[in-house]
Design an enzyme around this catalytic site. Structure first.
Site, PDB file in Angstrom:
ATOM      1  N   GLY A  49     -16.120  89.464 -33.745  1.00 52.51           N
ATOM      2  CA  GLY A  49     -16.455  91.121 -33.925  1.00 52.51           C
ATOM      3  C   GLY A  49     -17.850  91.057 -34.406  1.00 52.51           C
ATOM      4  N   LYS A  50     -18.354  92.387 -34.365  1.00 51.34           N
ATOM      5  CA  LYS A  50     -19.901  92.565 -34.891  1.00 51.34           C
ATOM      6  C   LYS A  50     -19.918  94.118 -35.206  1.00 51.34           C
ATOM      7  CE  LYS A  50     -23.629  89.916 -35.048  1.00 51.34           C
ATOM      8  NZ  LYS A  50     -23.555  88.647 -35.279  1.00 51.34           N
TER       9      LYS A  50
END
Ligand code: GLU
Length: 442
Positions: A128-129
């Protein structure tokens, strides 16, 4: 070095998955570049079509807008992102970036790279980011605290200690993680409030952080180099190094390399570039950057950015932002090895030229995976209410990095590809197996 590098442009024409998903064809688009490179590796191992289409797009793309009160009383509206790329191997995991140039496609690429990185180093997380489009240099500490807390509250229902766990990235530090965790914990008070501590990693040591997390990404760059350099006849002691970007990753890699006997002779960042043939005192330079905000003004010869790239070194560590080594920089670089401390610092066009020129590239999903690895250790410590000493953290980190480097080298030997493709292959094989045993629901 052998290479099967194919241009992103060519892949965009060729790869049926790119066609099928209707990606924009802009060859400068970072998302197209990263996914094309992954698909190239996927084709080599005949990865199942269903896994390719799943990995070619993130599961969730969350975009939020939230108002924050400035110190002078007026309000500004901010745009924030959280992209959850894949959770086949564990909870979504990846940093939060505060930068004025944050865009959805960049965050998607960085989330995708987290999936690959976690798989390669075998930590049980997905990718994720997130980020907020904000220039931290234009804001006071109190304004940044309110931005962090309000962003946490905006995405709070989409993340969680067993679901999606942010961490620091460009423009965020342990302090931001402390504000973030505090906001999350205060908003989820109840019997199990302490579980909330695990909603982010990279926290200050006094508040659930792990020893060794701050230096972890730089340490991982060094651990990887120590493992791989003998392959090209180099060793750390006595080697010459240049570092692009002197934030967390660059400054720690430089300090550790210097302590091991390497000479850091050229450094560049957004404030300028400097050179010292006798080597910088990187501890003093890190302190200078903390106070002055950049390398400018530190004793040494002032050079241009082009001169920085042209400085002959054994190893160059790009540890700034994405897409900094394009074909132009790749022509100028006089390094034997590039260790990618930043995420995606080399464009496919740059990569091709480096390969032609015989410059070995240690890809980011391997070289900079130390940060998320120690994030995993922090998460485990929080979950088990325990503290590891620094020896344990460093030893376990080294074990993960060395194994990931060996996996990459084995894939390179087996398939006759460059290190980047090999690292993708080693990551994809692991995810591919998870999908084949799990199947696709329903
Ligand atoms: N932002 C770091 C990275 O790009 C660390 C992520 C994490 O610790 O979750 O790898």
């Amino acid at each position: 070095m052998s290479t099967t590098a194919v241009s992103a442009q060519k892949l965009a024409e060729l790869d049926p998955v790119i066609e099928e998903l209707g990606f924009p064809r802009d060859p400068d688009n970072l998302y197209l570049q990263t996914v094309s490179t992954m698909l190239q590796a996927a084709d080599i191992i005949d990865l199942k079509h269903r896994v390719k289409i799943i990995l070619a797009q993130p599961k969730n793309e969350i975009m939020v807008h939230f108002p924050v009160r400035m110190d002078d009383g007026h309000h500004r509206l901010f745009k924030g992102y959280r992209v959850q790329h894949n959770n086949a191997l564990g909870p979504y995991k990846g940093g939060l970036r505060f930068h004025h140039n944050v865009h959805l496609d960049d965050v998607k690429s960085l989330a995708f790279l987290m999936t690959m990185k976690c798989s390669l180093v075998r930590v049980p997380f997905g990718g994720g980011k997130g980020g907020v489009k904000v220039n931290p240099r234009e804001h006071s500490v109190t304004e940044m605290e309110r931005v962090t807390r309000r962003f946490c509250s905006a995405i709070m229902n989409s993340i969680g200690p067993e679901y999606d766990i942010p961490a620091p990235d460009v423009g965020t530090t342990a302090q931001h993680m402390a504000w973030f965790a505090d906001t999350y914990m205060m908003s989820n008070e109840g019997k199990d409030a302490n579980t909330g501590l695990r909603v982010v990693t990279g926290k200050p040591v006094e508040f659930g952080g792990s020893l060794g997390r701050e230096k972890a990404t730089g340490q991982g760059v060094v651990d990887t180099l120590v493992e791989l350099l003998p392959e090209v006849g180099l060793k750390v002691a006595g080697m010459k190094v240049s570092v692009l970007g002197f934030g967390n990753v660059g400054s720690w890699a430089a300090r550790i390399l210097q302590d091991m006997g390497a000479k850091v002779i050229a450094v560049a960042d957004h404030t300028g570039a400097i050179r010292s043939d006798s080597g910088f005192d990187c501890h003093a330079l890190a302190e200078h950057c903390r106070i002055e905000g950049g390398v400018k003004g530190f004793p040494g010869d002032t050079i241009t950015t082009d001169e920085f790239y042209q400085t002959p070194v054994d190893v160059m560590v790009p540890a700034a932002l994405e897409q900094m080594i394009t074909s132009r920089e790749a022509q100028m670089i006089k390094a034997k090895v590039i260790a990618e401390g930043a995420n995606a610092p080399t464009t496919p066009a740059g990569d091709r030229i480096l390969a032609e020129r015989g410059i070995e590239v240690v890809p980011a999903i391997l070289a900079n995976a130390g940060g998320v690895t120690v994030s995993y250790f922090e998460w485990v410590q929080n979950k088990t209410s325990s503290y590891w000493d620094i020896e344990q953290v460093d030893r376990e980190l080294n074990r993960h990095m060395v194994m990931a480097a060996r996996r990459t080298v084995l894939a390179r030997q087996k398939y006759g590809v460059d290190l980047r493709t090999a690292a993708y292959i080693a990551a994809l094989e692991h995810i591919g197996k998870a999908y084949s045993v799990r199947g696709i629901f329903p």
